[in-house]
Design an enzyme around this catalytic site. Structure first.
Site, PDB file in Angstrom:
ATOM      1  N   GLY A  34       0.807  -1.200   0.000  1.00 53.37           N
ATOM      2  CA  GLY A  34       0.000   0.000   0.000  1.00 53.37           C
ATOM      3  C   GLY A  34       0.846   1.258   0.000  1.00 53.37           C
ATOM      4  O   GLY A  34       2.016   1.238  -0.392  1.00 53.37           O
ATOM      5  N   SER A  35       0.256   2.337   0.457  1.00 48.85           N
ATOM      6  CA  SER A  35       0.938   3.633   0.505  1.00 48.85           C
ATOM      7  C   SER A  35       1.012   4.131   1.936  1.00 48.85           C
ATOM      8  O   SER A  35       0.197   3.766   2.784  1.00 48.85           O
ATOM      9  CB  SER A  35       0.184   4.655  -0.366  1.00 48.85           C
ATOM     10  OG  SER A  35       0.168   4.239  -1.713  1.00 48.85           O
ATOM     11  N   ASP A 149      13.577  -8.791   6.636  1.00 48.94           N
ATOM     12  CA  ASP A 149      13.477  -7.881   5.489  1.00 48.94           C
ATOM     13  C   ASP A 149      14.268  -6.599   5.753  1.00 48.94           C
ATOM     14  O   ASP A 149      13.810  -5.497   5.436  1.00 48.94           O
ATOM     15  CB  ASP A 149      12.015  -7.554   5.180  1.00 48.94           C
ATOM     16  CG  ASP A 149      11.829  -7.049   3.747  1.00 48.94           C
ATOM     17  OD1 ASP A 149      12.694  -7.329   2.885  1.00 48.94           O
ATOM     18  OD2 ASP A 149      10.806  -6.380   3.477  1.00 48.94           O
ATOM     19  N   ASN A 154      13.682  -0.141   4.433  1.00 43.09           N
ATOM     20  CA  ASN A 154      12.986  -0.416   5.687  1.00 43.09           C
ATOM     21  C   ASN A 154      13.724   0.141   6.905  1.00 43.09           C
ATOM     22  O   ASN A 154      13.431  -0.243   8.035  1.00 43.09           O
ATOM     23  CB  ASN A 154      12.769  -1.922   5.853  1.00 43.09           C
ATOM     24  CG  ASN A 154      11.740  -2.461   4.888  1.00 43.09           C
ATOM     25  OD1 ASN A 154      10.898  -1.714   4.379  1.00 43.09           O
ATOM     26  ND2 ASN A 154      11.800  -3.753   4.595  1.00 43.09           N
ATOM     27  N   ASP A 189       8.757  -1.439   8.993  1.00 40.32           N
ATOM     28  CA  ASP A 189       8.122  -2.430   8.128  1.00 40.32           C
ATOM     29  C   ASP A 189       8.311  -3.850   8.656  1.00 40.32           C
ATOM     30  O   ASP A 189       9.217  -4.577   8.241  1.00 40.32           O
ATOM     31  CB  ASP A 189       8.646  -2.334   6.700  1.00 40.32           C
ATOM     32  CG  ASP A 189       7.703  -3.012   5.708  1.00 40.32           C
ATOM     33  OD1 ASP A 189       6.920  -3.889   6.132  1.00 40.32           O
ATOM     34  OD2 ASP A 189       7.742  -2.667   4.522  1.00 40.32           O
TER      35      ASP A 189
END
Length: 358
Positions: A34-35, A149, A154, A189
């Protein structure tokens, strides 16, 4: 008595609150999920980063990732080097996550800016970045969680300006205070976060993944974060862009990296250690924080530390003398000189005489 469910599916909550509680300022990022929008909370007036899913999440493959991030934040709580979580909710089957707003954007954006301006991170800058993210990973790993990740996109940056008074006093002493900026790197994130003891691994960016993860060997998951961090800091130092495949991709996973010219031998060797082909030989976050290349004072003896302290005190004393001398000179020059015709005290004044004889 019927036990309430611990976790509520996204579609079960459909209360609108985004437009009611937040003023959307700008879009500051976007991705597959998403944003992310910079928003101002209408009640407290503070800035937040609100992530909104592009497509309806309930029942989709992205639902687990969205909820995973929320659950991970709930477990982790608050840490200086992890982006702070505030709340999450579902609205029209879209997921919203309200996080801390980091005013320095992401490390990925900063690397792009540096490349455009032909600038590079100094070794001291890289050390600061490494220490901050190691502290965050140390905390995450201590909670038996793995990020999986870690990459420049991130890692987020918080910048805070403050003023350093030269003599440490708050009153006006005639000196101008030096403006300084504190930079803090934070891990964000958490959509790929998984448990160390019951892992459900979703592969992240292949540029930062070690070979064992791609081979579905999950026996040393914390070391996958160390591998990714090593390449992240290496890329920040000018070692990128990193390959997604090919000969160089395999060479990196064989432990081969070109040296960064601005870094010492020990620091370049540290990168190679963090991406060692054997995950058991990669140091933990705790060990890396104690590595001499990361914290040089760790390897210093008590006598060496005392010498460093005395030398620093001497430098501070000399600097204070120079600053005070400069201040006195400027102060004297600012005082108007007396006219030569000014009358001196006692000039041409009748002096009393004593008639007492001894």
């Amino acid at each position: 008595m019927e036990n309430p469910t611990k976790r509520m599916a996204l579609k079960e909550s459909n209360i609108s609150r985004y437009e009611q509680e937040f003023l959307e300022v700008s879009c500051i990022g976007s991705g597959e999920f998403g944003s992310v929008f910079k928003c101002i909370n209408r009640l407290d007036g503070c800035e937040y980063a609100v992530k909104k899913s592009i497509k309806p999440v309930a029942g989709s493959v992205n639902e687990r990732s969205a909820l995973n991030e929320v659950y991970a934040h709930a477990v982790l709580g608050r840490h200086q080097h992890v982006v702070r979580y505030f709340s999450a909710w579902a609205e029209d089957n879209h997921m919203f996550i309200q996080n801390e707003f980091c005013n320095g954007s992401s490390l990925e954006e900063l690397i792009k800016e540096y490349n455009e301006d032909n600038k590079i991170f100094s070794q001291d800058d890289l050390r600061t970045l490494l220490i901050h993210i190691l502290e965050g990973l140390k905390y995450i790993h201590s909670m038996s969680l793995i990020h999986l990740d870690i990459k420049p996109g991130n890692i987020f940056i918080s910048r805070e300006k403050h003023y350093n008074s030269i003599n440490g006093d708050s009153h006006d002493d005639g000196f101008e205070d030096d403006e300084a900026e504190d930079v803090t790197y934070k891990i964000g994130d958490l959509g790929h976060v998984t448990s160390l003891h019951n892992p459900v691994v979703e592969e992240g960016d292949c540029r930062y993944l070690p070979r064992e993860i791609l081979q579905e060997d999950y026996s040393h998951l914390p070391k996958a974060d160390i591998f990714a961090l090593g390449l992240t800091v290496y890329e920040a130092g000018g070692g990128g862009p990193l390959p997604k495949n090919g000969v160089w991709w395999h060479a990196i996973r064989d432990g081969k990296l070109k040296d960064l010219p601005q870094c010492t031998r020990d620091f370049n060797d540290l990168f190679k250690l963090m991406i060692h082909p054997d995950p058991t030989l990669r140091p933990s976050a705790q060990c890396l924080l104690q590595h001499p290349a990361v914290s040089p004072t760790v390897s210093m003896t008590k006598a060496q530390l005392q010498r460093e302290l005395r030398a620093q005190r001497h430098k501070n004393e000399m600097l204070s003398k120079i600053l005070m001398s400069s201040f006195v000179t400027e102060h004297e020059e600012s005082i108007p000189k007396r006219l030569s015709s000014s009358r001196c005290i006692g000039k041409k004044v009748n002096r009393s005489q004593s008639n007492i004889e001894f």
